[in-house]
Write an enzyme that holds these catalytic residues in place. Structure first.
Site, short mmCIF file in Angstrom:
data_model
loop_
_atom_site.label_atom_id
_atom_site.label_comp_id
_atom_site.label_asym_id
_atom_site.label_seq_id
_atom_site.Cartn_x
_atom_site.Cartn_y
_atom_site.Cartn_z
N MET A 1 -7.10 -41.63 26.97
CA MET A 1 -6.25 -41.49 25.84
C MET A 1 -4.90 -42.15 26.00
SD MET A 1 -6.74 -37.47 25.27
CE MET A 1 -7.65 -36.87 26.67
N PRO A 2 -4.37 -42.27 27.19
CA PRO A 2 -3.02 -42.81 27.29
C PRO A 2 -2.99 -44.34 27.26
CG PRO A 2 -3.77 -42.17 29.45
CD PRO A 2 -4.85 -41.80 28.48
N VAL A 3 -1.86 -44.82 26.74
CA VAL A 3 -1.48 -46.22 26.94
C VAL A 3 -0.12 -46.15 27.62
CG1 VAL A 3 -0.83 -48.39 25.85
CG2 VAL A 3 -2.75 -47.08 24.94
N THR A 72 2.10 -43.17 25.90
CA THR A 72 1.61 -42.73 24.60
C THR A 72 0.31 -42.00 24.88
OG1 THR A 72 2.59 -44.64 23.49
CG2 THR A 72 0.88 -43.43 22.29
#
Length: 127
Positions: A1-3, A72
């Site tokens: 899920m993260p960037v 994010t």
């Protein structure tokens, strides 16, 4: 899920950004349960003239070794988990790179799961 976006001043060591990224990914896996292989990072080096920050905001003395780490992630994690993540990143960056914890600036943005597409124009997290 993260960037993850990592921004730092260009240095003689071209591996520094990648090593910071490895620490960030390990900390996310350890503290906020990021899945295996969920590792998407943008690492950008800047010349000093285009890297602006206050060197003493909130009483924290920062140096030209300052690094910005923008995360994010999908919403829903507790404040305690976020604090643990921030601490794990700052300590890990210090241990693995020698950068001071004071020079690790982390900012986190949470988004709803419906706001992700990992390819093919599909919102994989929603049905």
């Amino acid at each position: 899920m993260p960037v993850v976006r990592i921004d730092l001043i260009k240095r003689d060591d071209p591996t520094l950004g990648r090593r910071i990224g490895e620490v960030v990914y390990a900390a996310m896996r350890e503290t906020i349960n990021v899945p295996d292989r969920d590792n998407f990072q943008l690492i950008t080096e800047h010349d000093a003239a285009h890297f602006v920050f206050d060197n003493s905001y909130l009483g924290i003395e920062r140096s030209d070794d300052m690094v910005f780490i923008h995360l994010t992630i999908s919403e829903g994690r507790s404040v305690e988990l976020k604090k643990a993540l921030f601490q794990a990143i700052a300590e890990g960056v210090h241990e693995k790179t020698g950068l001071r914890k004071e020079d690790v600036f982390i900012y986190l943005v949470e988004v709803k799961k419906e706001n992700w597409s990992f390819g093919n124009g599909v919102a994989q997290y929603v049905t």
